[in-house]
Motif scaffolding. Sequence first.
Motif, PDB file in Angstrom:
ATOM      1  N   ALA A 175      43.222  47.196  41.331  1.00  0.00           N
ATOM      2  CA  ALA A 175      42.428  47.161  42.578  1.00  0.00           C
ATOM      3  C   ALA A 175      40.938  47.052  42.539  1.00  0.00           C
ATOM      4  O   ALA A 175      40.473  46.381  43.229  1.00  0.00           O
ATOM      5  CB  ALA A 175      42.885  48.275  43.475  1.00  0.00           C
ATOM      6  N   ALA A 176      40.608  47.704  41.519  1.00  0.00           N
ATOM      7  CA  ALA A 176      38.974  47.703  41.273  1.00  0.00           C
ATOM      8  C   ALA A 176      38.592  46.319  40.995  1.00  0.00           C
ATOM      9  O   ALA A 176      37.445  45.952  41.283  1.00  0.00           O
ATOM     10  CB  ALA A 176      38.859  48.811  40.237  1.00  0.00           C
ATOM     11  N   VAL A 177      39.208  45.602  40.146  1.00  0.00           N
ATOM     12  CA  VAL A 177      38.873  44.208  39.905  1.00  0.00           C
ATOM     13  C   VAL A 177      38.868  43.205  41.021  1.00  0.00           C
ATOM     14  O   VAL A 177      37.698  42.558  41.188  1.00  0.00           O
ATOM     15  CB  VAL A 177      39.851  43.454  38.847  1.00  0.00           C
ATOM     16  N   VAL A 178      39.707  43.515  42.258  1.00  0.00           N
ATOM     17  CA  VAL A 178      39.636  42.733  43.191  1.00  0.00           C
ATOM     18  C   VAL A 178      38.478  42.988  43.954  1.00  0.00           C
ATOM     19  O   VAL A 178      37.619  42.121  44.719  1.00  0.00           O
ATOM     20  CB  VAL A 178      41.191  42.771  43.961  1.00  0.00           C
ATOM     21  N   VAL A 179      38.360  44.442  44.119  1.00  0.00           N
ATOM     22  CA  VAL A 179      37.141  45.090  45.226  1.00  0.00           C
ATOM     23  C   VAL A 179      35.974  44.550  44.446  1.00  0.00           C
ATOM     24  O   VAL A 179      35.002  44.004  45.333  1.00  0.00           O
ATOM     25  CB  VAL A 179      37.422  46.588  45.046  1.00  0.00           C
ATOM     26  N   VAL A 180      35.605  44.541  43.259  1.00  0.00           N
ATOM     27  CA  VAL A 180      34.371  44.124  42.641  1.00  0.00           C
ATOM     28  C   VAL A 180      34.034  42.711  42.906  1.00  0.00           C
ATOM     29  O   VAL A 180      33.334  42.078  43.338  1.00  0.00           O
ATOM     30  CB  VAL A 180      34.147  44.417  41.171  1.00  0.00           C
ATOM     31  N   TRP A 181      35.109  41.856  42.780  1.00  0.00           N
ATOM     32  CA  TRP A 181      35.269  40.735  43.028  1.00  0.00           C
ATOM     33  C   TRP A 181      34.886  40.267  44.649  1.00  0.00           C
ATOM     34  O   TRP A 181      33.975  39.353  44.931  1.00  0.00           O
ATOM     35  CB  TRP A 181      36.533  39.984  42.935  1.00  0.00           C
TER      36      TRP A 181
END
Length: 251
Positions: A228-234
């Motif tokens: 989820a963090a990867v998508v939020v950072v994107w």
Amino acid sequence: MTTTRRDRTDPPSSTGPHTRWEDAATVTDDDRAGAADAAGPGDGRPVDVKQAVLDGMGGPSGMVYSALPVAGFAAAVPFVPLPAAIGAAIAAAGALAVFRMWRGEAFMTAMGGVFGVAAAGGVSAWTGSANDFFLIGIWASLAGAVLTLGSLLVRRPLTGGIWNAVHGGGHDWRADRPSLLAHDLATLTVAAVFAGRFAVSQWLYLADSTTGLAIADTVTGFPLTALAAVVVVWAFRRTTKRLAKSAAPAA
């Protein structure tokens, strides 16, 4: 005879008259966007998106530290009385907190795991059920899923609101459709993680599997949170890049 082009505003330097001009020429739009992503709301304060997300997660090591007392509780509870298993989990969390502070982590960051384990242990001791050690986490996952899905239904995805708050609160990010879509996807991903954790944990809770709850807490903890963090950072970076580009002509 060859001529050399040099910006007249650049004074000569010890490395040659072309150094600053050449360095400036190598700055690309992506570099500017990356710099804008790390910039605050115009007041010079740095906002490192990746670090902020990791801090919110407690960092990779923090996620591991939080899993160890839970694993110890699940391993001990079949062999010792429930109060002893709870005490062992709290003691393990306390020892890890001391180690983290010795490594230089902030007091509240290090002690967060102790407070969480103590609260979970308090609920378990009050009800007399080992499974209730995981009850706070189960209902917290449900609350997170409801909150994030609710923000999508009212067309105010939660991650977009957080991005706007971090960057000063003055951006009309919802008017930019690609940015809104990015935060729709990011918030939906976070909601799916919360909902998945709740569904698995609730099923194991009803199945009266303390060991399964401990395993699920670990498996659905850091891996899904990191995803989820990867998508939020994107989504954060995409929004910052688009707003920085649209603001460039006005600047």
